[in-house]
Scaffold this active site. Structure first.
Site, mmCIF file in Angstrom:
data_model
loop_
_atom_site.group_PDB
_atom_site.id
_atom_site.type_symbol
_atom_site.label_atom_id
_atom_site.label_comp_id
_atom_site.label_asym_id
_atom_site.label_seq_id
_atom_site.Cartn_x
_atom_site.Cartn_y
_atom_site.Cartn_z
ATOM 1 N N HIS A 273 6.137 -7.101 -6.286
ATOM 2 C CA HIS A 273 7.031 -7.048 -5.120
ATOM 3 C C HIS A 273 6.539 -7.872 -3.938
ATOM 4 O O HIS A 273 7.207 -7.948 -2.926
ATOM 5 C CB HIS A 273 7.277 -5.606 -4.684
ATOM 6 C CG HIS A 273 6.103 -4.981 -3.966
ATOM 7 N ND1 HIS A 273 4.968 -4.590 -4.633
ATOM 8 C CD2 HIS A 273 5.892 -4.718 -2.667
ATOM 9 C CE1 HIS A 273 4.111 -4.094 -3.749
ATOM 10 N NE2 HIS A 273 4.638 -4.166 -2.549
HETATM 11 C C1 UD1 Z 1 6.856 -1.919 1.694
HETATM 12 C C2 UD1 Z 1 5.476 -2.036 2.296
HETATM 13 C C3 UD1 Z 1 4.454 -2.400 1.209
HETATM 14 C C4 UD1 Z 1 4.524 -1.433 0.062
HETATM 15 C C5 UD1 Z 1 5.948 -1.392 -0.468
HETATM 16 C C6 UD1 Z 1 6.030 -0.382 -1.601
HETATM 17 C C7 UD1 Z 1 5.397 -2.874 4.599
HETATM 18 C C8 UD1 Z 1 5.144 -4.053 5.443
HETATM 19 N N1 UD1 Z 1 5.416 -3.096 3.285
HETATM 20 O O1 UD1 Z 1 7.254 -3.230 1.312
HETATM 21 O O2 UD1 Z 1 3.163 -2.354 1.774
HETATM 22 O O3 UD1 Z 1 3.652 -1.853 -0.966
HETATM 23 O O4 UD1 Z 1 6.816 -0.997 0.619
HETATM 24 O O5 UD1 Z 1 7.305 -0.109 -1.976
HETATM 25 O O6 UD1 Z 1 5.568 -1.786 5.098
HETATM 26 N N2 UD1 Z 1 14.884 -0.741 0.089
HETATM 27 C C9 UD1 Z 1 15.755 0.019 -0.648
HETATM 28 N N3 UD1 Z 1 15.535 1.367 -0.695
HETATM 29 C C10 UD1 Z 1 14.512 1.952 -0.058
HETATM 30 C C11 UD1 Z 1 13.622 1.155 0.661
HETATM 31 C C12 UD1 Z 1 13.810 -0.187 0.715
HETATM 32 O O7 UD1 Z 1 16.698 -0.452 -1.223
HETATM 33 O O8 UD1 Z 1 14.383 3.194 -0.120
HETATM 34 C C13 UD1 Z 1 15.097 -2.183 0.189
HETATM 35 C C14 UD1 Z 1 15.150 -2.615 1.640
HETATM 36 O O9 UD1 Z 1 16.423 -2.549 2.121
HETATM 37 C C15 UD1 Z 1 14.604 -4.012 1.586
HETATM 38 C C16 UD1 Z 1 13.666 -4.016 0.394
HETATM 39 O O10 UD1 Z 1 13.962 -2.832 -0.341
HETATM 40 O O11 UD1 Z 1 15.631 -4.923 1.357
HETATM 41 C C17 UD1 Z 1 12.243 -4.033 0.819
HETATM 42 O O12 UD1 Z 1 11.837 -2.819 1.469
HETATM 43 P P1 UD1 Z 1 10.824 -2.811 2.742
HETATM 44 O O13 UD1 Z 1 10.451 -1.429 3.079
HETATM 45 O O14 UD1 Z 1 11.392 -3.672 3.783
HETATM 46 O O15 UD1 Z 1 9.517 -3.544 2.307
HETATM 47 P P2 UD1 Z 1 8.778 -3.569 0.930
HETATM 48 O O16 UD1 Z 1 8.831 -4.937 0.441
HETATM 49 O O17 UD1 Z 1 9.290 -2.445 0.088
#
Ligand code: UD1
Length: 365
Positions: A210
């Protein structure tokens, strides 16, 4: 009575906070006057990334949910800060305890410290040295504001000391993620697709990717997946796809033989898969700690790690992000030439107890 704010926001926080809640409850039953409120920032919000973990790990419903949801990192940081500040204005607390290195960790630490609430950082002091990772920035900012550090390794202690932190603020306690793993080990369960795919212990791979460096460019993601498929010698590859990666996988549109894309797995299913895998190929940090404890070979597709003990003591090896590096590493693995590894000091399942005992002394002395 002293009140601690326990901050949890994103998937890798939940397994770190669960044993601290257990240890606080146990302390309360033994007469401690520590109380807590669990604050979920809502950075991760859907069932696959959040709710399922609360259920499986027995984490109580949050006392407060800041419900920030998706957004850019600045948007999430800002929303968490505004909403947590409001919480503290309405009802201050005596300690803000943050875990790990996600956006929520940093945002709450900044707010708390500015409002005169001391900060404790569980998993403080680790450093990758890689400033392209948002997590590294979160670690450095959080640690620059932290009053008390609860660390997982001597390397973390040394990092903190060399940045000028005095030894009396550093507590080497071990790893709360491993507390959770040890507690949940007897309950691990195969995912529903286990039979459907015909998985057999030791005869499949688990992949998680990821990090922006690996998944944000289509070309890089495709080359990595092709290299994994080529090196896995026909064994099935189970790939629980993080939402961030899913967006880019859809663009690729090409089926790679042997690759099984599945939804993000909940805790018990994911770690069952890891425990029985031939090896794990990942760009996560936390997973390298779990594979180390379970003795499962781990190939990390990053150029650096903030958890060097998983490499020097454990079963992890840094392969890098160049897909060409996978073939020789997988060949060594398939030839049975992977190192055995052992378990780092104090990763013994009792870290949260130590943390709560120390917090009690710090706040109630
Ligand atoms: C985040 C953390 C990372 C961790 C990862 C594990 C930061 C900077 N990064 O990165 O350290 O390893 O989580 O998962 O905090 N989304 C969903 N559903 C959710 C949550 C997120 O669909 O419940 C989508 C969001 O809309 C976004 C993408 O997933 O488009 C990324 O999520 P985000 O929390 O922004 O960062 P991660 O890349 O998950």
């Amino acid at each position: 009575m002293k009140c601690i704010d326990l901050i949890a926001g994103a998937r890798p926080n939940f397994m770190k906070i669960a044993p601290i809640i257990d240890a606080l409850k146990a302390a309360q039953q033994s007469g401690s006057s520590l109380s807590y409120r669990l604050i979920h920032t809502g950075q991760h919000y859907d069932r696959a990334m959040s709710g399922g973990f609360f259920e499986q790990l027995g984490i109580p419903d949050p006392d407060i949910n800041l419900e920030v949801g998706s957004g850019t990192q600045a948007e999430q940081t800002a929303a968490i800060m505004v909403r947590y500040e409001q919480v503290l204005l309405e009802r201050p607390s005596d300690l803000c305890l943050v875990v790990g290195d996600v956006t929520s960790t940093m945002a709450c630490a900044v707010v708390a410290r500015k409002m005169g609430v001391p900060v404790a950082h569980v998993e403080g002091g680790i450093r990758s040295g890689d400033w392209t990772m948002p997590e590294e920035i979160n670690r450095v900012v959080t640690d620059s504001l932290t009053n008390w550090f609860f660390t997982t390794s001597e390397t973390a202690n040394a990092n903190l000391r060399s940045s000028g932190v005095s030894s009396d603020r550093i507590f080497f306690v071990g790893n709360t993620m491993i507390d959770t793993l040890m507690k949940q080990m007897p309950k691990l369960q195969p995912p529903l697709f286990w039979n459907e795919v015909g998985l057999q212990a030791g005869h499949y791979f688990v992949v998680t990717l990821h990090r922006p460096a690996n998944v944000d460019g289509e070309e890089q993601l495709l080359r990595l997946l092709q290299a994994i498929a080529a090196g896995s010698e026909g064994l099935p590859v189970i790939f629980p796809v993080h939402p961030r990666t899913a967006k880019n996988l859809r663009q690729l549109n090409g089926q790679i033989p042997g690759m099984h894309y599945v939804d993000p797995q909940s805790y018990l299913e994911f770690n069952y898969l890891v425990k029985h895998a031939r090896a794990v190929i990942t760009d996560s940090g936390g997973i390298t700690e779990e594979t180390t404890v379970m003795g499962v070979p781990c190939l990390t597709l990053r150029d650096n790690t903030e958890r060097p003990e998983t490499v020097t003591i454990g079963t992890n090896e840094l392969i890098g992000t160049d897909p060409a590096k996978l073939a020789p590493a997988l060949a060594r693995l398939m030839a049975g030439q992977w190192k055995q590894g052992s378990i780092p000091e104090k990763w013994d399942g009792r870290t949260a107890e130590r943390i709560v005992a120390i917090v009690e002394q710090l706040l109630l002395k």
